[in-house]
Design a protein around this motif. Structure first.
Motif, mmCIF file in Angstrom:
data_model
loop_
_atom_site.group_PDB
_atom_site.id
_atom_site.type_symbol
_atom_site.label_atom_id
_atom_site.label_comp_id
_atom_site.label_asym_id
_atom_site.label_seq_id
_atom_site.Cartn_x
_atom_site.Cartn_y
_atom_site.Cartn_z
ATOM 1 N N ARG A 6 -12.131 -2.293 -19.844
ATOM 2 C CA ARG A 6 -10.786 -1.616 -19.509
ATOM 3 C C ARG A 6 -10.776 -0.133 -20.020
ATOM 4 O O ARG A 6 -10.116 0.664 -19.372
ATOM 5 C CB ARG A 6 -9.861 -2.642 -20.209
ATOM 6 N N ILE A 7 -11.038 -0.206 -21.240
ATOM 7 C CA ILE A 7 -10.872 1.243 -21.998
ATOM 8 C C ILE A 7 -11.800 2.280 -21.284
ATOM 9 O O ILE A 7 -11.366 3.207 -20.996
ATOM 10 C CB ILE A 7 -11.245 1.181 -23.406
ATOM 11 N N ILE A 8 -12.815 2.040 -20.991
ATOM 12 C CA ILE A 8 -14.023 2.833 -20.365
ATOM 13 C C ILE A 8 -13.460 3.195 -18.670
ATOM 14 O O ILE A 8 -13.333 4.438 -18.499
ATOM 15 C CB ILE A 8 -15.252 2.192 -20.008
ATOM 16 N N ALA A 9 -12.806 2.294 -18.108
ATOM 17 C CA ALA A 9 -12.155 2.355 -16.863
ATOM 18 C C ALA A 9 -11.021 3.149 -16.944
ATOM 19 O O ALA A 9 -10.921 4.127 -16.074
ATOM 20 C CB ALA A 9 -11.949 0.962 -16.158
ATOM 21 N N LEU A 10 -10.025 3.003 -17.835
ATOM 22 C CA LEU A 10 -9.074 3.719 -17.988
ATOM 23 C C LEU A 10 -9.204 5.264 -18.276
ATOM 24 O O LEU A 10 -8.681 6.290 -17.984
ATOM 25 C CB LEU A 10 -7.931 3.176 -19.050
ATOM 26 N N THR A 11 -10.388 5.381 -19.323
ATOM 27 C CA THR A 11 -10.971 6.750 -19.546
ATOM 28 C C THR A 11 -11.298 7.191 -18.247
ATOM 29 O O THR A 11 -11.049 8.661 -17.980
ATOM 30 C CB THR A 11 -12.050 6.654 -20.506
ATOM 31 N N GLN A 12 -12.075 6.773 -17.480
ATOM 32 C CA GLN A 12 -12.629 7.180 -16.140
ATOM 33 C C GLN A 12 -11.432 7.859 -15.117
ATOM 34 O O GLN A 12 -11.754 8.611 -14.706
ATOM 35 C CB GLN A 12 -13.744 6.428 -15.619
ATOM 36 N N LEU A 13 -10.526 6.774 -15.127
ATOM 37 C CA LEU A 13 -9.413 7.143 -14.285
ATOM 38 C C LEU A 13 -8.549 8.292 -14.878
ATOM 39 O O LEU A 13 -8.283 9.230 -13.921
ATOM 40 C CB LEU A 13 -8.701 5.777 -14.096
ATOM 41 N N THR A 14 -8.363 8.322 -16.211
ATOM 42 C CA THR A 14 -7.674 9.634 -16.509
ATOM 43 C C THR A 14 -8.300 10.720 -16.337
ATOM 44 O O THR A 14 -7.833 11.532 -15.803
ATOM 45 C CB THR A 14 -7.524 9.276 -18.290
ATOM 46 N N ASN A 15 -9.822 10.890 -16.386
ATOM 47 C CA ASN A 15 -10.668 11.948 -16.241
ATOM 48 C C ASN A 15 -10.681 12.581 -14.766
ATOM 49 O O ASN A 15 -10.305 13.453 -14.343
ATOM 50 C CB ASN A 15 -11.987 11.870 -16.682
ATOM 51 N N PHE A 16 -10.824 11.424 -13.977
ATOM 52 C CA PHE A 16 -10.595 11.573 -12.593
ATOM 53 C C PHE A 16 -9.292 12.207 -11.941
ATOM 54 O O PHE A 16 -9.232 13.299 -11.533
ATOM 55 C CB PHE A 16 -10.701 10.392 -11.731
ATOM 56 N N ILE A 17 -8.030 11.766 -12.929
ATOM 57 C CA ILE A 17 -6.820 12.137 -12.363
ATOM 58 C C ILE A 17 -6.772 13.547 -12.861
ATOM 59 O O ILE A 17 -6.297 14.443 -12.030
ATOM 60 C CB ILE A 17 -5.794 11.209 -12.993
ATOM 61 N N ALA A 18 -7.062 13.953 -13.961
ATOM 62 C CA ALA A 18 -7.091 15.250 -14.730
ATOM 63 C C ALA A 18 -7.955 16.119 -13.913
ATOM 64 O O ALA A 18 -7.387 17.447 -13.378
ATOM 65 C CB ALA A 18 -7.608 15.310 -16.027
ATOM 66 N N MET A 19 -9.276 15.609 -13.487
ATOM 67 C CA MET A 19 -9.845 16.605 -12.618
ATOM 68 C C MET A 19 -9.366 16.824 -11.054
ATOM 69 O O MET A 19 -9.212 17.973 -10.461
ATOM 70 C CB MET A 19 -11.368 16.101 -12.346
#
Length: 141
Positions: A6-19
């Protein structure tokens, strides 16, 4: 393991949203820049068609002629100020003169009253002295 995923998925989602936000900011900025350039070009188009339009020039000339004929507003203001000052001075001087005349008349009346009282007292004293001298046998007159 499940929490780690979950933490990895949230981190990837956050990075995707920021990008995506960065890309969106870039796109909006670029779009605004392009629109401003295009708008500026559109503003300049057809400017030469109105180069012979003297509407503002005619208006400015009429205003200048009107200002020249009116004599200027500052002169009127100064004239009004001087007239008001003069008339106000006359009014205040009249009031002051009336007040001083009334005071002078009162003082003059008091002075004459004092003078008449003093003269009357002196005449009384003189007549008493004459009587006293006559009683002594001296002739004063």
């Amino acid at each position: 393991r499940h929490a780690k995923t979950r933490i990895i998925a949230l981190t990837q989602l956050t990075n995707f949203i920021a990008m995506t936000c960065r890309r969106l900011d870039f796109l909006v900025t670029t779009l605004l820049l392009v629109l401003s350039v295009v708008g500026g070009q559109r503003y300049d188009q057809g400017y030469d068609e109105y180069s012979q339009d003297n509407l503002y020039h005619d208006y400015a000339m009429k205003q200048q002629d009107k200002d020249g004929k009116a004599g200027g507003g500052l002169g009127r203001v100064l004239l009004g100020f001087a007239g008001g000052w003069f008339i106000g001075g006359k009014i205040h001087c009249r009031r002051l003169a009336k007040k001083l005349n009334a005071k002078h008349k009162q003082e003059q009346k008091q002075l004459y009253t004092q003078y008449y009282n003093d003269v009357y007292t002196l005449q009384d004293q003189n007549s008493e002295l004459v009587k006293a001298l006559e009683q002594m046998g001296v002739r004063a007159r």
